[in-house]
Design a protein around this motif. Sequence first.
Motif, mmCIF file in Angstrom:
data_model
loop_
_atom_site.group_PDB
_atom_site.id
_atom_site.type_symbol
_atom_site.label_atom_id
_atom_site.label_comp_id
_atom_site.label_asym_id
_atom_site.label_seq_id
_atom_site.Cartn_x
_atom_site.Cartn_y
_atom_site.Cartn_z
ATOM 1 N N LEU A 152 -5.262 12.237 -13.113
ATOM 2 C CA LEU A 152 -5.215 13.700 -13.028
ATOM 3 C C LEU A 152 -4.708 14.167 -11.671
ATOM 4 C CD1 LEU A 152 -8.573 14.817 -14.724
ATOM 5 C CD2 LEU A 152 -6.246 15.044 -15.642
ATOM 6 N N ALA A 153 -5.050 13.428 -10.625
ATOM 7 C CA ALA A 153 -4.686 13.847 -9.268
ATOM 8 C C ALA A 153 -3.179 13.930 -9.075
ATOM 9 C CB ALA A 153 -5.297 12.888 -8.249
ATOM 10 N N ARG A 154 -2.413 13.245 -9.899
ATOM 11 C CA ARG A 154 -0.953 13.284 -9.782
ATOM 12 C C ARG A 154 -0.388 14.617 -10.275
ATOM 13 N NH1 ARG A 154 -0.345 7.899 -8.690
ATOM 14 N NH2 ARG A 154 -1.734 6.463 -9.776
ATOM 15 N N PHE A 155 -1.206 15.372 -11.007
ATOM 16 C CA PHE A 155 -0.747 16.637 -11.582
ATOM 17 C C PHE A 155 -1.432 17.859 -10.963
ATOM 18 C CE2 PHE A 155 -0.274 13.314 -14.751
ATOM 19 C CZ PHE A 155 1.007 13.513 -15.238
ATOM 20 N N LEU A 156 -2.507 17.631 -10.214
ATOM 21 C CA LEU A 156 -3.319 18.738 -9.708
ATOM 22 C C LEU A 156 -3.219 18.853 -8.193
ATOM 23 C CD1 LEU A 156 -6.508 18.151 -11.886
ATOM 24 C CD2 LEU A 156 -4.593 19.701 -12.349
ATOM 25 N N ASP A 157 -3.768 19.913 -7.655
ATOM 26 C CA ASP A 157 -3.773 20.162 -6.225
ATOM 27 C C ASP A 157 -4.837 19.273 -5.577
ATOM 28 O OD1 ASP A 157 -4.174 21.146 -3.623
ATOM 29 O OD2 ASP A 157 -3.576 23.170 -4.202
ATOM 30 N N VAL A 158 -4.391 18.386 -4.700
ATOM 31 C CA VAL A 158 -5.315 17.424 -4.102
ATOM 32 C C VAL A 158 -6.301 18.104 -3.151
ATOM 33 C CG1 VAL A 158 -3.828 16.868 -2.130
ATOM 34 C CG2 VAL A 158 -5.432 15.151 -2.990
ATOM 35 N N ASN A 159 -5.943 19.286 -2.623
ATOM 36 C CA ASN A 159 -6.803 19.963 -1.666
ATOM 37 C C ASN A 159 -7.804 20.917 -2.312
ATOM 38 O OD1 ASN A 159 -5.577 18.798 0.688
ATOM 39 N ND2 ASN A 159 -3.833 20.166 0.359
ATOM 40 N N ALA A 160 -7.541 21.318 -3.572
ATOM 41 C CA ALA A 160 -8.431 22.292 -4.222
ATOM 42 C C ALA A 160 -8.978 21.764 -5.539
ATOM 43 C CB ALA A 160 -7.678 23.606 -4.448
ATOM 44 N N ASP A 161 -8.075 21.377 -6.449
ATOM 45 C CA ASP A 161 -8.511 21.002 -7.798
ATOM 46 C C ASP A 161 -9.323 19.704 -7.811
ATOM 47 O OD1 ASP A 161 -7.122 23.216 -8.671
ATOM 48 O OD2 ASP A 161 -5.304 22.086 -9.129
ATOM 49 N N ILE A 162 -8.824 18.697 -7.119
ATOM 50 C CA ILE A 162 -9.492 17.390 -7.156
ATOM 51 C C ILE A 162 -10.890 17.455 -6.537
ATOM 52 C CG2 ILE A 162 -9.407 15.028 -6.279
ATOM 53 C CD1 ILE A 162 -7.695 15.644 -8.767
ATOM 54 N N ARG A 207 0.818 -1.209 0.000
ATOM 55 C CA ARG A 207 0.000 0.000 0.000
ATOM 56 C C ARG A 207 0.858 1.268 0.000
ATOM 57 N NH1 ARG A 207 -4.514 -1.298 4.472
ATOM 58 N NH2 ARG A 207 -5.288 0.739 3.792
ATOM 59 N N ASP A 208 0.484 2.186 -0.879
ATOM 60 C CA ASP A 208 1.172 3.455 -1.062
ATOM 61 C C ASP A 208 0.329 4.533 -0.379
ATOM 62 O OD1 ASP A 208 2.010 5.966 -2.043
ATOM 63 O OD2 ASP A 208 2.750 5.093 -3.899
ATOM 64 N N SER A 209 0.816 5.043 0.750
ATOM 65 C CA SER A 209 0.013 5.986 1.535
ATOM 66 C C SER A 209 -0.289 7.260 0.756
ATOM 67 C CB SER A 209 0.722 6.329 2.841
ATOM 68 O OG SER A 209 1.996 6.913 2.584
ATOM 69 N N GLU A 210 0.653 7.715 -0.071
ATOM 70 C CA GLU A 210 0.413 8.931 -0.839
ATOM 71 C C GLU A 210 -0.666 8.701 -1.900
ATOM 72 O OE1 GLU A 210 1.598 11.978 -0.202
ATOM 73 O OE2 GLU A 210 2.408 10.998 1.579
ATOM 74 N N GLU A 211 -0.596 7.549 -2.557
ATOM 75 C CA GLU A 211 -1.615 7.252 -3.561
ATOM 76 C C GLU A 211 -2.983 7.076 -2.902
ATOM 77 O OE1 GLU A 211 -0.991 4.920 -7.416
ATOM 78 O OE2 GLU A 211 -1.915 3.416 -6.115
ATOM 79 N N GLU A 212 -3.017 6.434 -1.745
ATOM 80 C CA GLU A 212 -4.300 6.243 -1.061
ATOM 81 C C GLU A 212 -4.900 7.572 -0.605
ATOM 82 O OE1 GLU A 212 -4.979 3.128 1.721
ATOM 83 O OE2 GLU A 212 -3.569 1.757 0.766
ATOM 84 N N LYS A 213 -4.048 8.557 -0.288
ATOM 85 C CA LYS A 213 -4.567 9.886 0.042
ATOM 86 C C LYS A 213 -5.289 10.496 -1.155
ATOM 87 C CE LYS A 213 -1.124 11.128 3.571
ATOM 88 N NZ LYS A 213 0.028 12.025 3.876
ATOM 89 N N LEU A 214 -4.717 10.301 -2.347
ATOM 90 C CA LEU A 214 -5.369 10.798 -3.558
ATOM 91 C C LEU A 214 -6.700 10.084 -3.781
ATOM 92 C CD1 LEU A 214 -2.330 10.964 -6.043
ATOM 93 C CD2 LEU A 214 -3.239 12.783 -4.585
ATOM 94 N N VAL A 215 -6.692 8.778 -3.581
ATOM 95 C CA VAL A 215 -7.919 7.989 -3.762
ATOM 96 C C VAL A 215 -9.008 8.460 -2.801
ATOM 97 C CG1 VAL A 215 -8.926 5.673 -3.625
ATOM 98 C CG2 VAL A 215 -6.644 5.981 -4.601
ATOM 99 N N ASP A 216 -8.637 8.643 -1.542
ATOM 100 C CA ASP A 216 -9.622 9.072 -0.545
ATOM 101 C C ASP A 216 -10.137 10.481 -0.843
ATOM 102 O OD1 ASP A 216 -9.486 6.687 0.828
ATOM 103 O OD2 ASP A 216 -7.944 7.375 2.222
ATOM 104 N N ALA A 217 -9.258 11.347 -1.358
ATOM 105 C CA ALA A 217 -9.690 12.711 -1.706
ATOM 106 C C ALA A 217 -10.707 12.678 -2.838
ATOM 107 C CB ALA A 217 -8.482 13.554 -2.098
ATOM 108 N N ILE A 218 -10.467 11.822 -3.838
ATOM 109 C CA ILE A 218 -11.421 11.687 -4.943
ATOM 110 C C ILE A 218 -12.741 11.125 -4.421
ATOM 111 C CG2 ILE A 218 -11.890 10.465 -7.104
ATOM 112 C CD1 ILE A 218 -8.817 10.462 -7.554
ATOM 113 N N ALA A 219 -12.654 10.094 -3.586
ATOM 114 C CA ALA A 219 -13.869 9.475 -3.041
ATOM 115 C C ALA A 219 -14.675 10.483 -2.229
ATOM 116 C CB ALA A 219 -13.497 8.269 -2.184
ATOM 117 N N ASN A 220 -14.004 11.259 -1.406
ATOM 118 C CA ASN A 220 -14.708 12.265 -0.594
ATOM 119 C C ASN A 220 -15.429 13.272 -1.479
ATOM 120 O OD1 ASN A 220 -13.888 11.138 1.830
ATOM 121 N ND2 ASN A 220 -12.056 12.419 1.997
ATOM 122 N N GLY A 221 -14.746 13.714 -2.550
ATOM 123 C CA GLY A 221 -15.368 14.655 -3.466
ATOM 124 C C GLY A 221 -16.581 14.076 -4.170
ATOM 125 N N LEU A 222 -16.578 12.751 -4.365
ATOM 126 C CA LEU A 222 -17.699 12.075 -5.022
ATOM 127 C C LEU A 222 -18.799 11.682 -4.031
ATOM 128 C CD1 LEU A 222 -15.646 9.701 -7.372
ATOM 129 C CD2 LEU A 222 -16.972 11.704 -8.081
#
Length: 420
Positions: free
Chosen positions: A381-391, A194-209
């Motif tokens: 996309l999350a690898r290139f954008l701001d996880v706190n604002a853009d995603i 498990r990649d903690s940084e990648e999972e943070k991106l996943v959780d951020a996307i899930a929260n937004g959805l």
Amino acid sequence: MVVIRVRSRDGVERVSIDNPNITIGELKTLIESQLRVPISNQTLSLQQNLLLAKSPAERSQFLDMANPSIPISSLKIGHGSLIFLSYDGEREIVLPARRPSITPAGSFGKKMTMDDLIAKQMRVTRQENPHCELVSFDRDAANAFQHYVNDSLAFAVKRGGFMYGTVSEEGKVEVDFIYEPPQMGQEERLVLMRDSEEEKLVDAIANGLGMRKVGFIFTQAVGQDQKGYTMSYLEVAQASELHAESGLKEWVTALVKLKVNDDGGADVHFEAFQMSDMCIRLFKENWFDLESIKEGEIVDPKVSRMKKEVVVGGKDVKEVDNDFFLVVVKIFDHQGPLSSTFPIENRNFPVTTKALKTHLERTKSQPFVKRISDFHLLLTLARFLDVNADIPALAACVRSETAVPEGYQLLIESIANSGV
């Protein structure tokens, strides 16, 4: 003397017979006399899934041992064979005879330690009802997962992923996408790197959805299907760890495997469970014993080894049949809000912006918000954008199906054309 092993919800017991050519009806008579289960209450089968059947209607589907006049030898049942027994209600468990113990003079009995007292309270019984009403899989997400395992891996090794979606107030779990973390699959073992940084991106996307992590899905390799269990002790331990980590009482564990059909072919089969409350308690309190298993030791995969004795069916045991820990969950399907056509992360090849460009060109006739309504695309996309604002902003557009601001459209097209 011929001994037949009979596996029920109470574990494995033995029935002794004098004549190996008796009929199924005569075998049922012996089960009634030796195990105290009335003939009218017995359902027998050579299929272990009988133990997961909860109602008479479900048990009536197991017909391989329904004809009482068939000799058991015609079903290749002989000395040491294992058959499965399902019954309703309770019964008195027949314990094997024990040698009488000798109490030293002047002693009123063995002193019990605190560990002994705790063990006596650990009664492992079958949990009849799950905490979730049902689990429904998004068709596209489920197909994308099983097609990869079937077509690319040929079910030769295990594969796993985390299920994300929603949980209703009634306990209905809907799975809308599956995230597959970096992993290494073998025939009997699945290691999630498990990649903690990648999972943070996943959780951020899930929260937004408006979604969250709701379960764990994994496959069994073809070779495992021949070993006569629903889940192995390694799978039970891994599923229990992830369930306990989630803190979600409705958490679902899904299993995908190949099953032989009536025509001799193979069909992909989904099953869903919850790990029982007692199973999660035993895991949290560190009762599961994996450390004592030695390299090269032959271990029965159908049972989980405990560090101390627990009570199962009135017996003190250190090995528990894994089926005691599984609570069956009903499965449905639905068409969710996301597509699953974008290349999926952490598979054979890395996902690049070239895939993003190809996807946008292929879907250019659709509204832009529909073109990006794919979790795996959003993760790229999350690898290139701001996880706190853009995603969160893009995910909110997808969730509400509203137009994507022109600035984000230009930014996404720029990323697609970057050639990274």
